[in-house]
Scaffold this motif. Structure first.
Motif, PDB file in Angstrom:
ATOM      1  N   THR A  16     -12.759   5.835 -18.102  1.00 30.03           N
ATOM      2  CA  THR A  16     -13.936   5.192 -18.682  1.00 30.03           C
ATOM      3  C   THR A  16     -13.773   5.041 -20.188  1.00 30.03           C
ATOM      4  O   THR A  16     -12.961   5.717 -20.816  1.00 30.03           O
ATOM      5  CB  THR A  16     -15.223   6.012 -18.418  1.00 30.03           C
ATOM      6  OG1 THR A  16     -15.180   7.238 -19.175  1.00 30.03           O
ATOM      7  CG2 THR A  16     -15.382   6.310 -16.941  1.00 30.03           C
ATOM      8  N   VAL A  17     -14.569   4.147 -20.757  1.00 31.85           N
ATOM      9  CA  VAL A  17     -14.672   3.977 -22.196  1.00 31.85           C
ATOM     10  C   VAL A  17     -16.092   4.328 -22.591  1.00 31.85           C
ATOM     11  O   VAL A  17     -17.051   3.915 -21.931  1.00 31.85           O
ATOM     12  CB  VAL A  17     -14.345   2.524 -22.611  1.00 31.85           C
ATOM     13  CG1 VAL A  17     -14.670   2.293 -24.079  1.00 31.85           C
ATOM     14  CG2 VAL A  17     -12.881   2.215 -22.345  1.00 31.85           C
ATOM     15  N   ARG A  18     -16.219   5.118 -23.643  1.00 30.48           N
ATOM     16  CA  ARG A  18     -17.539   5.484 -24.165  1.00 30.48           C
ATOM     17  C   ARG A  18     -17.685   4.870 -25.549  1.00 30.48           C
ATOM     18  O   ARG A  18     -16.783   4.966 -26.375  1.00 30.48           O
ATOM     19  CB  ARG A  18     -17.689   7.016 -24.252  1.00 30.48           C
ATOM     20  CG  ARG A  18     -17.217   7.792 -23.012  1.00 30.48           C
ATOM     21  CD  ARG A  18     -18.073   7.509 -21.801  1.00 30.48           C
ATOM     22  NE  ARG A  18     -17.522   8.128 -20.594  1.00 30.48           N
ATOM     23  CZ  ARG A  18     -17.960   9.271 -20.055  1.00 30.48           C
ATOM     24  NH1 ARG A  18     -18.964   9.931 -20.644  1.00 30.48           N
ATOM     25  NH2 ARG A  18     -17.413   9.741 -18.953  1.00 30.48           N
ATOM     26  N   ARG A  19     -18.839   4.250 -25.779  1.00 34.59           N
ATOM     27  CA  ARG A  19     -19.052   3.632 -27.075  1.00 34.59           C
ATOM     28  C   ARG A  19     -20.526   3.687 -27.442  1.00 34.59           C
ATOM     29  O   ARG A  19     -21.393   3.785 -26.561  1.00 34.59           O
ATOM     30  CB  ARG A  19     -18.533   2.189 -27.080  1.00 34.59           C
ATOM     31  CG  ARG A  19     -19.108   1.282 -26.039  1.00 34.59           C
ATOM     32  CD  ARG A  19     -18.375  -0.044 -25.982  1.00 34.59           C
ATOM     33  NE  ARG A  19     -18.433  -0.748 -27.251  1.00 34.59           N
ATOM     34  CZ  ARG A  19     -17.615  -1.740 -27.588  1.00 34.59           C
ATOM     35  NH1 ARG A  19     -16.663  -2.127 -26.770  1.00 34.59           N
ATOM     36  NH2 ARG A  19     -17.745  -2.352 -28.750  1.00 34.59           N
ATOM     37  N   PRO A  44     -14.891  -5.359 -18.046  1.00 32.64           N
ATOM     38  CA  PRO A  44     -15.250  -4.001 -17.631  1.00 32.64           C
ATOM     39  C   PRO A  44     -16.580  -3.989 -16.889  1.00 32.64           C
ATOM     40  O   PRO A  44     -17.399  -4.908 -17.029  1.00 32.64           O
ATOM     41  CB  PRO A  44     -15.344  -3.234 -18.953  1.00 32.64           C
ATOM     42  CG  PRO A  44     -15.606  -4.285 -19.982  1.00 32.64           C
ATOM     43  CD  PRO A  44     -14.906  -5.518 -19.515  1.00 32.64           C
ATOM     44  N   ARG A  45     -16.788  -2.942 -16.096  1.00 30.71           N
ATOM     45  CA  ARG A  45     -18.036  -2.781 -15.351  1.00 30.71           C
ATOM     46  C   ARG A  45     -18.856  -1.661 -15.979  1.00 30.71           C
ATOM     47  O   ARG A  45     -18.324  -0.597 -16.280  1.00 30.71           O
ATOM     48  CB  ARG A  45     -17.733  -2.473 -13.886  1.00 30.71           C
ATOM     49  CG  ARG A  45     -18.957  -2.327 -12.992  1.00 30.71           C
ATOM     50  CD  ARG A  45     -18.549  -2.428 -11.529  1.00 30.71           C
ATOM     51  NE  ARG A  45     -17.523  -1.466 -11.176  1.00 30.71           N
ATOM     52  CZ  ARG A  45     -17.777  -0.255 -10.639  1.00 30.71           C
ATOM     53  NH1 ARG A  45     -19.026   0.127 -10.417  1.00 30.71           N
ATOM     54  NH2 ARG A  45     -16.782   0.552 -10.326  1.00 30.71           N
ATOM     55  N   PRO A  46     -20.147  -1.868 -16.215  1.00 25.71           N
ATOM     56  CA  PRO A  46     -20.968  -0.812 -16.818  1.00 25.71           C
ATOM     57  C   PRO A  46     -21.295   0.287 -15.814  1.00 25.71           C
ATOM     58  O   PRO A  46     -21.599   0.009 -14.653  1.00 25.71           O
ATOM     59  CB  PRO A  46     -22.232  -1.562 -17.247  1.00 25.71           C
ATOM     60  CG  PRO A  46     -22.334  -2.708 -16.300  1.00 25.71           C
ATOM     61  CD  PRO A  46     -20.917  -3.107 -15.981  1.00 25.71           C
ATOM     62  N   LEU A  47     -21.235   1.531 -16.293  1.00 30.27           N
ATOM     63  CA  LEU A  47     -21.508   2.691 -15.439  1.00 30.27           C
ATOM     64  C   LEU A  47     -22.693   3.509 -15.926  1.00 30.27           C
ATOM     65  O   LEU A  47     -22.932   4.610 -15.428  1.00 30.27           O
ATOM     66  CB  LEU A  47     -20.258   3.585 -15.370  1.00 30.27           C
ATOM     67  CG  LEU A  47     -18.980   2.920 -14.836  1.00 30.27           C
ATOM     68  CD1 LEU A  47     -17.802   3.876 -14.936  1.00 30.27           C
ATOM     69  CD2 LEU A  47     -19.178   2.444 -13.401  1.00 30.27           C
ATOM     70  N   GLY A  48     -23.432   2.982 -16.898  1.00 23.77           N
ATOM     71  CA  GLY A  48     -24.623   3.684 -17.362  1.00 23.77           C
ATOM     72  C   GLY A  48     -24.456   4.278 -18.749  1.00 23.77           C
ATOM     73  O   GLY A  48     -23.616   3.846 -19.545  1.00 23.77           O
ATOM     74  N   ILE A  49     -25.258   5.307 -19.032  1.00 28.40           N
ATOM     75  CA  ILE A  49     -25.292   5.983 -20.325  1.00 28.40           C
ATOM     76  C   ILE A  49     -24.961   7.457 -20.102  1.00 28.40           C
ATOM     77  O   ILE A  49     -25.485   8.078 -19.163  1.00 28.40           O
ATOM     78  CB  ILE A  49     -26.678   5.861 -20.988  1.00 28.40           C
ATOM     79  CG1 ILE A  49     -27.116   4.377 -21.057  1.00 28.40           C
ATOM     80  CG2 ILE A  49     -26.669   6.488 -22.375  1.00 28.40           C
ATOM     81  CD1 ILE A  49     -26.232   3.486 -21.900  1.00 28.40           C
ATOM     82  N   ASP A  50     -24.101   8.035 -20.955  1.00 27.51           N
ATOM     83  CA  ASP A  50     -23.739   9.441 -20.752  1.00 27.51           C
ATOM     84  C   ASP A  50     -24.720  10.368 -21.453  1.00 27.51           C
ATOM     85  O   ASP A  50     -25.691   9.923 -22.075  1.00 27.51           O
ATOM     86  CB  ASP A  50     -22.287   9.700 -21.175  1.00 27.51           C
ATOM     87  CG  ASP A  50     -22.062   9.609 -22.688  1.00 27.51           C
ATOM     88  OD1 ASP A  50     -23.044   9.518 -23.452  1.00 27.51           O
ATOM     89  OD2 ASP A  50     -20.889   9.631 -23.109  1.00 27.51           O
ATOM     90  N   ASP A  51     -24.456  11.681 -21.366  1.00 25.19           N
ATOM     91  CA  ASP A  51     -25.405  12.652 -21.913  1.00 25.19           C
ATOM     92  C   ASP A  51     -25.394  12.704 -23.436  1.00 25.19           C
ATOM     93  O   ASP A  51     -26.216  13.394 -24.041  1.00 25.19           O
ATOM     94  CB  ASP A  51     -25.145  14.050 -21.333  1.00 25.19           C
ATOM     95  CG  ASP A  51     -23.721  14.528 -21.557  1.00 25.19           C
ATOM     96  OD1 ASP A  51     -22.964  13.848 -22.273  1.00 25.19           O
ATOM     97  OD2 ASP A  51     -23.369  15.595 -21.007  1.00 25.19           O
ATOM     98  N   GLN A  52     -24.484  11.970 -24.067  1.00 30.15           N
ATOM     99  CA  GLN A  52     -24.476  11.855 -25.523  1.00 30.15           C
ATOM    100  C   GLN A  52     -25.090  10.535 -25.997  1.00 30.15           C
ATOM    101  O   GLN A  52     -25.037  10.199 -27.170  1.00 30.15           O
ATOM    102  CB  GLN A  52     -23.043  11.979 -26.055  1.00 30.15           C
ATOM    103  CG  GLN A  52     -22.401  13.339 -25.789  1.00 30.15           C
ATOM    104  CD  GLN A  52     -21.014  13.440 -26.407  1.00 30.15           C
ATOM    105  OE1 GLN A  52     -20.763  12.923 -27.507  1.00 30.15           O
ATOM    106  NE2 GLN A  52     -20.104  14.107 -25.716  1.00 30.15           N
TER     107      GLN A  52
END
Length: 252
Positions: A16-19, A44-52
């Motif tokens: 995954t890529v986090r930005r 790319p396909r979006p996978l949501g928002i992480d805990d940060q």
């Protein structure tokens, strides 16, 4: 992460890529979800928002074309492949209805608004992995625009239409025709495209100059590094050769 001039805070975590997110993130995620659902896999396909609080996207495997792998686009076949990929995206996005509360990150107002455009279709955002696995990344500045606005910008980067001696091509007109044919531009679109090539390129110079005047980063740094001059020089190069582009695209 590599591939562009603006990548602060962008990291890879596994596949995954986090930005960082922005007000535009929900609309961009809706766009990317639509593209995936209609079968367009070159994004790319979006996978949501992480805990940060960062957006999570699928990692696109491969290598960014610019600058070290630009030779991949030397062949007319691969150049046509890029044009076809852009046409596939533009066809796929035609059925997209943005969320009612969509907020887009508009850096440069586009001429026209018939689609949601990418606005940065360039070698620094093209990832290649093998012969058939090509994809565009960096969709955070997607927003209202036109097909020709996207195409004009893409032609500048992929042909390229450059004044720089290291990148200026004697076969630029031939490559312009290859791109237009592969994308499927009709006669009217080709006529409207020619003056747009220079205006779209010059809009980048104007944008960087305005951001530098206001001290807005990272654009001010790019201006100091000479990117603004490069875009202006390219715009002049393109504008001075409009008759050549017209002949290449329309003949006569």
């Amino acid at each position: 992460m590599s591939g562009g001039n603006v990548s602060a805070g962008v990291v890879r975590v596994g596949d995954t890529v986090r930005r960082p997110t922005g007000p535009w993130t929900p609309a961009v995620h809706a766009l990317l979800t639509h593209l995936y659902e209609v079968g367009f896999r070159a994004a790319p396909r979006p996978l949501g928002i992480d805990d940060q609080g960062r957006e999570v996207l699928t990692f696109v495997h491969g290598h960014v074309v610019w600058p070290d792998r630009f030779s991949l686009l030397e062949s007319a076949r691969n150049l046509a492949g890029v044009a076809g990929l852009i046409r596939d995206f533009h066809d796929a996005v035609r059925g997209f209805t943005p969320p009612a509360d969509a907020h887009w990150q508009v850096l440069i107002p586009a001429e026209g608004s018939d689609i949601i455009a990418h606005h940065d279709l360039a070698p620094w955002n093209l990832v290649v992995a093998g012969e058939a696995e090509w994809a565009f990344i960096d969709w955070d500045t997607a927003g209202p625009g036109s097909r020709l606005w996207d195409v004009a910008y893409a032609m500048h980067g992929f042909i390229p239409l450059s004044a720089h001696p290291d990148w200026q091509r004697p076969d630029a007109a031939d490559r312009l025709r290859v791109f237009a044919d592969a994308y499927g531009l009709d006669e009217d679109e080709r006529r409207r495209l020619v003056p747009l090539l220079g205006r779209r390129t010059r809009s980048m110079h104007v944008f960087l100059r305005e951001q530098a005047t206001r001290g807005i980063q990272p654009w001010a740094t790019l201006w100091t590094e000479g990117h603004g001059d490069a875009w202006r020089n390219d715009a002049e190069y393109i504008e001075q050769r409009e008759d050549q582009w017209t002949h290449a695209l329309l003949g006569g």
